[in-house]
Design a protein around this motif. Structure first.
Motif, PDB file in Angstrom:
ATOM      1  N   GLY A   1      38.620  32.522  46.851  1.00 11.04           N
ATOM      2  CA  GLY A   1      38.163  33.442  47.767  1.00 11.04           C
ATOM      3  C   GLY A   1      37.551  32.761  49.075  1.00 11.04           C
TER       4      GLY A   1
ATOM      5  N   VAL B   1      30.786  31.607  42.947  1.00 11.05           N
ATOM      6  CA  VAL B   1      32.277  31.562  42.758  1.00 11.05           C
ATOM      7  C   VAL B   1      32.601  31.282  41.171  1.00 11.05           C
ATOM      8  CG1 VAL B   1      34.137  30.494  43.344  1.00 11.05           C
ATOM      9  CG2 VAL B   1      32.342  30.341  44.683  1.00 11.05           C
ATOM     10  N   SER B   2      33.272  32.653  40.992  1.00 13.31           N
ATOM     11  CA  SER B   2      33.583  32.705  39.432  1.00 13.31           C
ATOM     12  C   SER B   2      34.576  33.799  39.111  1.00 13.31           C
ATOM     13  CB  SER B   2      32.195  33.143  38.666  1.00 13.31           C
ATOM     14  OG  SER B   2      32.355  33.088  37.325  1.00 13.31           O
ATOM     15  N   LEU B   3      35.185  33.788  37.873  1.00 11.34           N
ATOM     16  CA  LEU B   3      36.258  34.633  37.802  1.00 11.34           C
ATOM     17  C   LEU B   3      35.423  36.143  37.118  1.00 11.34           C
ATOM     18  CD1 LEU B   3      38.746  32.642  35.669  1.00 11.34           C
ATOM     19  CD2 LEU B   3      39.168  33.920  37.918  1.00 11.34           C
TER      20      LEU B   3
ATOM     21  N   GLN C   1      35.713  35.229  43.656  1.00 10.56           N
ATOM     22  CA  GLN C   1      36.530  34.653  42.817  1.00 10.56           C
ATOM     23  C   GLN C   1      36.935  33.398  43.287  1.00 10.56           C
ATOM     24  OE1 GLN C   1      40.180  37.001  41.631  1.00 10.56           O
ATOM     25  NE2 GLN C   1      38.496  38.392  40.531  1.00 10.56           N
TER      26      GLN C   1
END
Length: 117
Positions: free
Chosen positions: A16, A115-117, A13
């Motif tokens: 992070g 990198v992602s929700l 996320q």
């Protein structure tokens, strides 16, 4: 010949952290520079960080203060600690070893960082 094996890529996320590792094996007897590059989809491969044989690091402006490169010569391993990750850090990360015997040095197979929700 030199072989490089990266590990540690994952989905994380925003905000992070991840730690990438790259282990080298094979004929490595001379001093060598190790580096991390990355390539995002549709973009050119770019240098992220380098570390000299005497452990002096250099960083791309985009990762300064967030990423840290280190090496353990006895293990022939280089690490990339990545903190405060953003979606713009999403890419395949490649390890590179350059001991001056081959244009461009040696490359690993890459490890995906998303990198992602």
């Amino acid at each position: 010949q030199v072989q490089l094996v990266e590990s540690g890529g994952s989905l994380v996320q925003p905000g992070g952290s991840l730690r990438l590792s790259c282990a080298a094996s094979g004929s490595i007897s001379s001093p060598y520079v190790m580096a991390w590059y990355r390539q995002a989809a549709g973009k050119q491969r770019e240098l992220v960080a380098t570390v000299t044989p005497d452990e002096r690091p250099k960083y791309a402006d985009s990762v300064k203060g967030r990423f840290s490169i280190s090496r353990v010569n006895a293990k022939k391993t280089v690490y990339l600690q990545m903190n405060r990750l953003t979606p713009e850090d999403t890419a395949v990360y490649y390890c590179n070893l350059d001991k001056g015997d081959r244009p461009g040095g040696y490359w690993g197979q890459g490890t995906q960082v998303t990198v992602s929700l």
